[in-house]
Design a protein around this motif. Structure first.
Motif, PDB file in Angstrom:
ATOM      1  N   ILE A   4     -57.940 -30.434  45.276  1.00  0.00           N
ATOM      2  CA  ILE A   4     -58.506 -29.254  45.937  1.00  0.00           C
ATOM      3  C   ILE A   4     -59.383 -28.463  44.972  1.00  0.00           C
TER       4      ILE A   4
ATOM      5  N   SER B 109     -53.062 -31.916  55.214  1.00  0.00           N
ATOM      6  CA  SER B 109     -53.290 -33.347  55.425  1.00  0.00           C
ATOM      7  C   SER B 109     -52.843 -34.169  54.217  1.00  0.00           C
ATOM      8  N   LEU B 110     -53.153 -33.716  53.006  1.00  0.00           N
ATOM      9  CA  LEU B 110     -52.746 -34.465  51.819  1.00  0.00           C
ATOM     10  C   LEU B 110     -51.233 -34.458  51.653  1.00  0.00           C
TER      11      LEU B 110
ATOM     12  N   ARG C  58     -52.447 -32.902  44.532  1.00  0.00           N
ATOM     13  CA  ARG C  58     -53.123 -32.151  45.599  1.00  0.00           C
ATOM     14  C   ARG C  58     -53.886 -30.972  45.019  1.00  0.00           C
TER      15      ARG C  58
ATOM     16  N   GLU D  55     -59.400 -25.506  52.323  1.00  0.00           N
ATOM     17  CA  GLU D  55     -58.197 -25.584  51.485  1.00  0.00           C
ATOM     18  C   GLU D  55     -56.941 -25.755  52.333  1.00  0.00           C
TER      19      GLU D  55
ATOM     20  N   THR E 157     -63.681 -35.329  54.464  1.00  0.00           N
ATOM     21  CA  THR E 157     -63.209 -34.403  55.496  1.00  0.00           C
ATOM     22  C   THR E 157     -63.717 -32.986  55.249  1.00  0.00           C
ATOM     23  N   SER E 158     -63.865 -32.604  53.988  1.00  0.00           N
ATOM     24  CA  SER E 158     -64.414 -31.276  53.675  1.00  0.00           C
ATOM     25  C   SER E 158     -65.865 -31.174  54.126  1.00  0.00           C
TER      26      SER E 158
ATOM     27  N   ALA F 153     -60.681 -36.419  50.718  1.00  0.00           N
ATOM     28  CA  ALA F 153     -60.799 -34.961  50.703  1.00  0.00           C
ATOM     29  C   ALA F 153     -62.257 -34.532  50.784  1.00  0.00           C
TER      30      ALA F 153
ATOM     31  N   TYR G 227     -56.723 -27.076  55.342  1.00  0.00           N
ATOM     32  CA  TYR G 227     -56.717 -28.421  55.914  1.00  0.00           C
ATOM     33  C   TYR G 227     -56.276 -29.451  54.872  1.00  0.00           C
ATOM     34  N   LEU G 228     -56.824 -29.361  53.677  1.00  0.00           N
ATOM     35  CA  LEU G 228     -56.490 -30.344  52.644  1.00  0.00           C
ATOM     36  C   LEU G 228     -55.030 -30.244  52.224  1.00  0.00           C
TER      37      LEU G 228
END
Length: 246
Positions: free
Chosen positions: A198, A183-184, A194, A177, A93-94, A90, A179-180
């Motif tokens: 986040i 994807s998660l 999750r 947020e 990618t962030s 996370a 995207y996470l």
């Protein structure tokens, strides 16, 4: 032996020149003619080593993403044995989304890497290994090929979010947020975890981490290609504008 030496010399001159031009002008703003002229190589020599401009991008992309994967591994090591392994993913990618938002030129390079079939295959194959490391516990029956197939989807998500620049209606924190969450969830991280991940990402100073990550990459590029890139990390006025709007 002489031919191999010449090929190495062409490779080094072209990569050194291309890195500088890509960072000054962007990938699409850099012409083949400019690369050939400033690297002082012939078109035939260039084609023998790289094939085309996409071949140069592939070599640069491998270096960029190897640094990115290394950073993710380092982040995971710092979290300690009790931390969620998904947090390292996370964070990585962030930071990638943050870099792309703060630097239009690097965003252009990322998008070109995702648009190139050869580069994208490299990204997916290497990302699959990291996904397996971070998400095996959530997907115990998955092997590396399963994670490769999952990354076909998550890399598509990353590309889609990068293609849409942030604005007042879609600020960076919302982009990250969204995207996470997607994807998660796709990687079977439980909903409660999750949320915790986040919230943890929201506590990070992503802009500072992004600037430090790009500086580290530029230091590697500078050492590898004997360039001076430190002054080109970000367009400071763009970063200041983003930060002052918060």
């Amino acid at each position: 032996m002489a031919r191999r030496y010449d090929s190495e010399a062409v490779r080094n001159r072209v990569l050194s020149t291309s890195v500088r031009l890509f960072l000054e002008r962007g990938y699409h703003g850099t012409t083949m003619a400019a690369i050939l002229k400033e690297a002082d190589v012939s078109s035939s020599s260039f084609q023998n080593v790289f094939g085309n401009k996409d071949g140069v991008m592939y070599e640069l992309m491998k270096l960029m993403f190897s640094e990115q994967f290394s950073a993710a591994d380092s982040a995971a090591a710092l979290l300690g044995p009790n931390a969620s392994p998904a947090f390292a993913y996370a964070l990585e990618t962030s930071v990638q989304l943050t870099i792309a938002e703060l630097s239009e030129i690097i965003r252009d390079l990322y998008l070109q890497a995702y648009a190139s079939e050869r580069s994208l295959e490299y990204i997916r194959r290497n990302t699959a290994k990291h996904l397996q490391k971070f998400f095996q516990q959530y997907n115990p029956s998955f092997d590396e090929e399963d994670f490769y197939q999952m990354d076909i989807g998550t890399s598509g998500l990353m590309l889609g979010f990068m293609l849409r620049p942030c604005d007042d209606d879609f600020p960076l924190d919302v982009k990250i947020e969204r995207y996470l969450q997607m994807s998660l969830s796709a990687l079977n991280v439980p909903a409660e975890e999750r949320t915790t991940i986040i919230e943890g990402i929201k506590q990070q100073d992503l802009r500072s981490i992004a600037k430090a990550a790009v500086k580290q990459l530029f230091d590697v590029l500078s050492d590898t290609f004997d360039l001076e890139l430190q002054a080109q990390i970000f367009g400071e006025e763009e970063c200041d504008k983003e930060e002052s709007a918060e």
